[in-house]
Design a protein around this motif. Structure first.
Motif, mmCIF file in Angstrom:
data_model
loop_
_atom_site.group_PDB
_atom_site.id
_atom_site.type_symbol
_atom_site.label_atom_id
_atom_site.label_comp_id
_atom_site.label_asym_id
_atom_site.label_seq_id
_atom_site.Cartn_x
_atom_site.Cartn_y
_atom_site.Cartn_z
ATOM 1 N N ASP A 168 0.810 -1.217 0.000
ATOM 2 C CA ASP A 168 0.000 0.000 0.000
ATOM 3 C C ASP A 168 0.842 1.265 0.000
ATOM 4 O O ASP A 168 0.453 2.284 -0.571
ATOM 5 C CB ASP A 168 -0.943 0.010 1.202
ATOM 6 C CG ASP A 168 -2.031 -1.053 1.088
ATOM 7 O OD1 ASP A 168 -2.274 -1.518 -0.044
ATOM 8 O OD2 ASP A 168 -2.611 -1.421 2.124
ATOM 9 N N THR A 219 -4.437 -1.536 -16.019
ATOM 10 C CA THR A 219 -5.621 -2.377 -16.066
ATOM 11 C C THR A 219 -5.376 -3.739 -15.414
ATOM 12 O O THR A 219 -6.258 -4.278 -14.739
ATOM 13 C CB THR A 219 -6.103 -2.568 -17.509
ATOM 14 O OG1 THR A 219 -5.043 -3.104 -18.312
ATOM 15 C CG2 THR A 219 -6.561 -1.236 -18.100
ATOM 16 N N ALA A 269 -5.532 -3.235 -11.701
ATOM 17 C CA ALA A 269 -6.910 -2.977 -11.286
ATOM 18 C C ALA A 269 -7.692 -4.276 -11.197
ATOM 19 O O ALA A 269 -8.442 -4.512 -10.232
ATOM 20 C CB ALA A 269 -7.576 -2.011 -12.258
ATOM 21 N N ASN A 309 -6.338 -6.553 -8.313
ATOM 22 C CA ASN A 309 -6.803 -6.034 -7.022
ATOM 23 C C ASN A 309 -8.273 -6.366 -6.797
ATOM 24 O O ASN A 309 -8.681 -6.737 -5.689
ATOM 25 C CB ASN A 309 -6.586 -4.522 -6.952
ATOM 26 C CG ASN A 309 -5.137 -4.137 -6.683
ATOM 27 O OD1 ASN A 309 -4.425 -4.830 -5.968
ATOM 28 N ND2 ASN A 309 -4.690 -3.044 -7.269
ATOM 29 N N ALA A 310 -9.084 -6.246 -7.858
ATOM 30 C CA ALA A 310 -10.510 -6.567 -7.743
ATOM 31 C C ALA A 310 -10.722 -8.047 -7.434
ATOM 32 O O ALA A 310 -11.716 -8.416 -6.791
ATOM 33 C CB ALA A 310 -11.238 -6.183 -9.026
ATOM 34 N N GLY A 335 -9.821 3.973 -12.326
ATOM 35 C CA GLY A 335 -10.977 4.343 -11.531
ATOM 36 C C GLY A 335 -11.877 3.150 -11.239
ATOM 37 O O GLY A 335 -11.737 2.070 -11.824
ATOM 38 N N ARG A 336 -12.822 3.362 -10.351
ATOM 39 C CA ARG A 336 -13.728 2.280 -9.939
ATOM 40 C C ARG A 336 -14.543 1.750 -11.112
ATOM 41 O O ARG A 336 -14.739 0.536 -11.255
ATOM 42 C CB ARG A 336 -14.664 2.800 -8.842
ATOM 43 C CG ARG A 336 -15.692 1.788 -8.337
ATOM 44 C CD ARG A 336 -15.018 0.573 -7.718
ATOM 45 N NE ARG A 336 -15.986 -0.397 -7.253
ATOM 46 C CZ ARG A 336 -16.534 -0.387 -6.029
ATOM 47 N NH1 ARG A 336 -16.190 0.561 -5.162
ATOM 48 N NH2 ARG A 336 -17.392 -1.306 -5.667
ATOM 49 N N GLU A 337 -15.025 2.637 -11.968
ATOM 50 C CA GLU A 337 -15.823 2.199 -13.104
ATOM 51 C C GLU A 337 -15.020 1.290 -14.024
ATOM 52 O O GLU A 337 -15.520 0.257 -14.494
ATOM 53 C CB GLU A 337 -16.341 3.406 -13.882
ATOM 54 C CG GLU A 337 -17.245 3.041 -15.044
ATOM 55 C CD GLU A 337 -17.788 4.266 -15.766
ATOM 56 O OE1 GLU A 337 -18.404 4.090 -16.840
ATOM 57 O OE2 GLU A 337 -17.587 5.392 -15.273
ATOM 58 N N THR A 338 -13.760 1.640 -14.263
ATOM 59 C CA THR A 338 -12.897 0.801 -15.099
ATOM 60 C C THR A 338 -12.665 -0.555 -14.451
ATOM 61 O O THR A 338 -12.754 -1.597 -15.110
ATOM 62 C CB THR A 338 -11.555 1.497 -15.347
ATOM 63 O OG1 THR A 338 -11.775 2.710 -16.063
ATOM 64 C CG2 THR A 338 -10.608 0.612 -16.130
ATOM 65 N N ALA A 339 -12.379 -0.552 -13.159
ATOM 66 C CA ALA A 339 -12.135 -1.812 -12.450
ATOM 67 C C ALA A 339 -13.367 -2.701 -12.470
ATOM 68 O O ALA A 339 -13.271 -3.923 -12.682
ATOM 69 C CB ALA A 339 -11.709 -1.524 -11.013
ATOM 70 N N ASP A 340 -14.553 -2.107 -12.284
ATOM 71 C CA ASP A 340 -15.786 -2.895 -12.316
ATOM 72 C C ASP A 340 -16.024 -3.492 -13.706
ATOM 73 O O ASP A 340 -16.464 -4.643 -13.829
ATOM 74 C CB ASP A 340 -16.978 -2.016 -11.925
ATOM 75 C CG ASP A 340 -16.989 -1.672 -10.437
ATOM 76 O OD1 ASP A 340 -16.230 -2.295 -9.678
ATOM 77 O OD2 ASP A 340 -17.756 -0.762 -10.053
#
Length: 304
Positions: free
Chosen positions: A28, A264, A267, A270-271, A287-292
């Motif tokens: 982190d 990517t 991301a 991590n998800a 961003g969150r939208e990309t990760a989702d």
């Protein structure tokens, strides 16, 4: 169906067929996460990677120190043992520094070297050729040339590749040139093992004599990409094409979304709760939208 053409002999694919261009996990606070690297490497090998490339573009080599690069090789070697080859990215814009990294990688336990064209300075072809020869002469490890002119600003021209193939330790190419004709020209005139560096070319290059791939997407979906090569080797070219097409939406999201593949890949990992951590500046996290979106496409791929 056609008869399987590829063999699994080391001469055909000196570093394996299905290689992952592994991310470099950080904690982190941004420090090197060697425990995470070992856990990720173990997962990748278990799920079908038969080679690992460390400290390449995906591994954020420009932002890791020489000591971190060596420590990463040592840690991953400890995790995977001799089960798969480890190829170390050592290319820089400085021939002397690249030689130093090559020697350090050999000492740390790497099995091969990935050497990118010197970037920014844009050397002419004769200087480029001499750079690669000096690096190949410096250690006892086999070398894969990394041709990615979109990042380096300098193409390794096919005729230069053909001359470099005469060097006994220059054995392979990671091809991100987007010059399919040039790749086939070199394949037809040398014994260099050609690895697709752009996932959309994995099957196409393999089908004309390539050795396999070195993949960023394999960080998340190693078994799905490996299955393409396995189907082709089994002679089921229709199934190989289907599997390649099935992976295309995730490939597009990870590699052609306007974000670097490192961003990517981390991301998505991590998800998934896998070792990755943050990227180092100047890169910024997705961003969150990309990760989702990445997670949803990954789940669709696994469900198919």
């Amino acid at each position: 169906m056609t008869t399987a053409r590829h063999s699994a002999t080391p001469s055909a694919a000196p570093f394996g067929r299905a290689l992952c261009a592994m991310i470099t996990p950080f904690g982190d606070a941004g420090a090197l996460d060697l425990d995470g690297a070992q856990r990720l490497a173990e997962r990748l090998v278990t799920d079908g990677c038969d080679g690992l490339v460390l400290s390449g573009t995906t591994g954020e080599a420009p932002t890791t120190t020489d000591a971190e690069k060596a420590a990463l090789i040592t840690a991953v070697r400890e995790a995977v043992g001799d089960r798969v080859p480890i190829v170390a990215g050592v290319g820089t814009f400085d021939t002397r520094h690249t030689v130093e990294l090559a020697l350090a990688a050999e000492k740390a336990g790497a099995d091969g070297l990935l050497v990118v064209s010197p970037y920014y300075s844009k050397p002419p072809q004769d200087a480029l050729e001499e750079h690669f020869r000096q690096v190949a002469d410096a250690s006892g490890l086999p070398v894969a040339l990394y041709d990615i002119p979109g990042r380096t600003g300098t193409r390794i021209e096919p005729d230069t590749m053909i001359r470099l193939a005469e060097h006994p330790r220059i054995v392979a190419v990671k091809d991100c040139s987007y010059d399919f004709l040039g790749a086939q020209k070199v394949l037809s005139r040398t014994e260099l093992a050609y690895y697709a560096g752009c996932e959309e070319h994995n099957l196409a290059l393999y089908a004309v004599g390539g050795a396999g791939y070195i993949s960023t997407v394999a960080n998340a979906a190693p078994a799905r990409l490996r299955a393409v090569l396995d189907a082709f080797d089994a002679g089921d070219t229709a199934e190989a094409a289907r599997l390649q097409q099935r992976a295309t939406p995730l490939i597009e999201l990870m590699m052609s979304s306007g974000l670097p593949g490192t961003v990517t890949a981390k991301a998505l990992l991590n998800a998934l709760g896998l070792p990755a951590g943050p990227v180092r500046a100047p890169l910024r996290p997705a961003g969150r939208e990309t990760a989702d979106g990445l997670l949803a496409e990954y789940e669709r791929l696994l469900a198919g």
